[in-house]
Motif scaffolding. Structure first.
Motif, PDB file in Angstrom:
ATOM      1  N   ASN A   1      -5.673  -5.460  -0.767  1.00 30.99           N
ATOM      2  CA  ASN A   1      -5.696  -4.064  -1.200  1.00 30.99           C
ATOM      3  C   ASN A   1      -6.032  -3.988  -2.680  1.00 30.99           C
TER       4      ASN A   1
ATOM      5  N   THR B   1      -4.363  -8.559   4.936  1.00 31.42           N
ATOM      6  CA  THR B   1      -5.150  -7.487   4.331  1.00 31.42           C
ATOM      7  C   THR B   1      -5.020  -7.497   2.818  1.00 31.42           C
TER       8      THR B   1
ATOM      9  N   PRO C   1      -7.710  -4.653   9.806  1.00 36.16           N
ATOM     10  CA  PRO C   1      -8.101  -4.358   8.417  1.00 36.16           C
ATOM     11  C   PRO C   1      -8.213  -5.633   7.583  1.00 36.16           C
TER      12      PRO C   1
ATOM     13  N   TRP D   1      -6.925   5.577   0.336  1.00 39.35           N
ATOM     14  CA  TRP D   1      -7.203   4.189   0.675  1.00 39.35           C
ATOM     15  C   TRP D   1      -8.340   4.123   1.678  1.00 39.35           C
ATOM     16  N   GLN D   2      -9.409   3.435   1.313  1.00 41.85           N
ATOM     17  CA  GLN D   2     -10.571   3.246   2.186  1.00 41.85           C
ATOM     18  C   GLN D   2     -10.504   1.829   2.762  1.00 41.85           C
ATOM     19  N   THR D   3     -10.521   1.731   4.095  1.00 39.17           N
ATOM     20  CA  THR D   3     -10.306   0.444   4.754  1.00 39.17           C
ATOM     21  C   THR D   3     -11.580  -0.081   5.397  1.00 39.17           C
TER      22      THR D   3
ATOM     23  N   ARG E   1      -8.997  -3.220   1.555  1.00 34.39           N
ATOM     24  CA  ARG E   1      -8.927  -1.785   1.256  1.00 34.39           C
ATOM     25  C   ARG E   1      -9.200  -1.560  -0.222  1.00 34.39           C
ATOM     26  N   GLU E   2      -9.643  -0.353  -0.512  1.00 29.74           N
ATOM     27  CA  GLU E   2      -9.818   0.063  -1.899  1.00 29.74           C
ATOM     28  C   GLU E   2      -9.337   1.498  -2.025  1.00 29.74           C
ATOM     29  N   LYS E   3      -8.546   1.747  -3.037  1.00 36.31           N
ATOM     30  CA  LYS E   3      -8.116   3.122  -3.264  1.00 36.31           C
ATOM     31  C   LYS E   3      -9.172   3.834  -4.096  1.00 36.31           C
TER      32      LYS E   3
ATOM     33  N   GLN F   1       0.485  -7.598   3.627  1.00 37.66           N
ATOM     34  CA  GLN F   1      -0.296  -6.745   2.732  1.00 37.66           C
ATOM     35  C   GLN F   1      -0.268  -7.372   1.343  1.00 37.66           C
TER      36      GLN F   1
END
Length: 644
Positions: free
Chosen positions: A252, A250, A22, A32-34, A25-27, A224
């Motif tokens: 986020n 990753t 990963p 959460w879309q990875t 990511r975006e919430k 993260q």
């Protein structure tokens, strides 16, 4: 294969060596879309092809405006793939600020997050002659917009697919042309003394700074990282882009700024960076929750908080903790410290940093004592955001740490900190004279900070060199230190201290409307506005007591004798603070001259007239008679009627 020396090369490397890991990511709508490193590269490559299809070429400038979004990060990398330069801007900037930066940088393409940002740019279009393309990410509310230069992110990607079919290998060939010494980023300074300056940073500047940081800190590919800081701040570029590309951890992106705290708790990042305002807000939230708890819980919290702070002071002095103290801390970990870290979303954090401005020592020790490995970091936009940081075992609220490998510091004869680093900028855009003034002939950067190196080799920064002064009796006056002491109070949001060449210290204070509001409600005090709340006699008494608590920890000479509660918050839109919440002291001193004169003239109140600026540039005025309060008695001989 040679080591990558540009940001696009690093992205391509990660897509090959960490393809399925990963990347970002975006919430979105609670989920959460990875995107993997391969998908991140494909998105960036596709958008770069679309930009090329519109005529974007090497040397062109692309700006992004909005909250932290994967596509906005990808858009900047896409521009850099083509030899272009990224120019992120603050999403909450008012029109005049945006016009200055976008016009000064000669931005030709803007990628906006949503309708709000699109509308802002559309209102400025006539003042931006270089702008030829406005691209939006979120289409909500924009379907009916009909402007020839307005396009969706999907439209650009579609054009990119057509262009790519006709020009196979185009992006890869363009990446190969980009040199490590080419400009990658125009990062505009906060502009504490005037217009922001465009700091020119090359690929190698950014990568060298990232490598220096990574060699001094334990950063892992499994980390993260929460991307919540303004994308226009060089700190976000360094950590969310450069370090992520170098190490492969990753990133986020929270759903929105309003959900950032909730998303922080849900994500539980392993590393975190925050300016002092973030840590002050987290501290205030803990203090408010503790104050709202039952009597028993308040007493338990206070007991274990005091125990933890005493233990932290003992450790900082290099002493061993007694068995009884260690037992108490173990119980406190179960009852207080662990639950507090969990509520803040910091239970998994291995290290956290505060930077951008000094954090008060009381707030610093609070988080350290609760088991959060909070440390200081020091840098400047002209240094890609990093120069010094604190090792785990040497965290100290009074220093900003050791210089990172490959970076050196020395102290000029006038006490100014000078730094030499491979990350030192290429100069200020279109400002050759200012560029020459910023560097010595042999390449040392004038930081503008006053400081010294302690016996351990740690850099100690006292304050901005131009702000450090003396009281009339010769006592050292460092306003930022006093302001940070005041802001430890959960009831004080902002403070501005005065005292240079004066007979005593005075301050203007802006209350924390949320915490003071709750305090007032619990006591049945009615109020209608910030102005009304700050004018309450009971609130003035509350803040007077907080100032006196602060004074009890200060030398007598620099105690705050008189203060005034402002009738509004200090606002970046009104030029009182920068977008990174640094006080524009010269402007504030001029704007509030009548207040300063009244503070030192012995008056009991002052007519305060303040202008406020709305986002669209409209202005309004607040008028009120504001009382001046005394925290410590001021001998009549120290008053300065000449200033009245």
């Amino acid at each position: 294969m040679s080591e990558p020396d540009t940001l696009p090369q690093l992205l391509r490397r990660n897509a090959e060596t960490m393809a399925t890991r990963p990347a970002i990511r975006e919430k979105y709508r609670g989920v959460w879309q990875t995107a993997t490193w391969r998908e991140y590269w494909e998105e960036t490559r596709g958008f770069a092809l679309g930009l090329a299809a519109t005529g974007f070429r090497a040397g062109d400038k692309l700006s992004v405006i909005g909250d932290n979004r994967p596509r906005l990060y990808a858009a900047q990398l896409a521009a850099q793939c083509l030899g272009g330069i990224a120019v992120p801007v603050y999403q909450d900037s008012i029109a005049a600020e945006l016009v200055y930066v976008l016009e000064h940088a000669e931005v030709s393409v803007i990628v906006a997050e949503d309708q709000e940002q699109v509308d802002k740019i559309l209102s400025l279009k006539e003042k931006l002659p270089q702008l030829r393309l406005l691209i939006y990410d979120d289409p909500l509310g924009l379907r009916a917009y009909d402007f020839p230069f307005l396009r969706s992110f999907e439209e650009i990607e579609a054009r990119g697919r057509e262009f790519g079919a006709e020009h196979p290998g185009y992006v890869e060939a363009e990446i190969a042309k980009v040199s490590a010494d080419d400009l990658a980023l125009l990062a505009y300074t906060s502009g504490t003394t005037g217009h922001p300056k465009g700091v020119m940073l090359s690929h190698i500047n950014l990568i060298a700074s990232g490598r220096a940081f990574a060699s001094a800190e334990d950063i892992r590919p499994s980390d993260q990282w929460l991307c919540y800081l303004p994308m226009a701040w060089v700190g976000d570029a360094l950590y969310s882009t450069v370090l992520s590309l170098l190490v492969g951890f990753t990133c986020n992106c929270p759903e929105s700024p309003q959900t950032a705290q909730r998303d922080l708790r849900e994500l539980g990042p392993t590393a975190l960076l925050g300016p002092p305002r973030i840590w002050e807000n987290l501290l205030t939230s803990v203090q408010v929750r503790a104050a709202d708890a039952s009597l028993l819980k308040r007493r338990i919290f206070a007991f274990f908080r005091d125990l933890a702070e005493r233990a932290e002071l003992t450790r900082s002095e290099g002493k061993r903790l007694s068995p009884v103290t260690r037992l108490g801390l173990a119980i406190g970990e179960f009852l207080v410290y662990g639950p507090v870290r969990d509520q803040l979303g910091l239970r998994r954090v291995r290290w956290a940093y505060t930077g951008g401005a000094p954090l008060g020592p009381d707030a610093f020790r609070f988080f350290r004592s609760f088991g959060i490995n909070l440390k200081q970091i020091y840098g400047a936009t002209e240094l890609c955001g990093v120069a010094a940081l604190q090792p785990d075992a040497e965290a100290d609220p009074n220093t900003v740490g050791r210089m990172c490998p490959g970076i050196t510091a020395r102290i000029a004869e006038n006490g100014e900190v000078l730094i030499r680093s491979p990350g030192t900028f290429q100069g200020y855009y279109k400002q050759p004279e200012a560029s020459r003034e910023a560097l010595t002939e042999d390449g040392w950067l004038h930081t503008g900070d006053a400081g010294y190196l302690d016996p351990r080799g740690h850099l100690v920064v006292i304050d901005r060199a131009k702000d450090v002064g003396k009281l009339a009796d010769g006592s050292l006056f460092a306003p930022q230190f006093l302001e940070n002491k005041l802001k430890f109070s959960p009831y004080i949001n902002e403070a501005v201290a005065f005292g240079n060449d004066r007979s005593f210290v005075a301050a203007m204070i802006a209350i924390n409307a949320e915490t003071v509001g709750k305090w007032a409600e619990h006591r049945g005090l009615a109020y209608t506005s910030f102005q009304d709340l700050s004018a309450h006699r009971e609130v003035r008494t509350l803040i007077r007591d907080e100032v006196r608590k602060c004074n009890a920890t200060l030398p007598v000479a620099v105690r705050i004798r008189r203060f005034l509660l402002l009738n509004k918050e200090l606002d970046a839109d009104d030029n009182e603070v920068t977008r990174t919440r640094k006080v524009r002291r010269r402007f504030v001193a001029e704007k509030y001259k009548a207040v300063v004169d009244a503070l030192y003239g012995g008056e009991s109140n002052v007519e305060l007239v303040t202008d406020i600026t709305f986002e669209d540039g409209r202005k309004s005025t607040i008028r009120s008679s504001v009382a001046i309060d005394t925290a410590d008695e001021v001998p009549a001989a120290l008053m300065e009627p000449a200033h009245a």
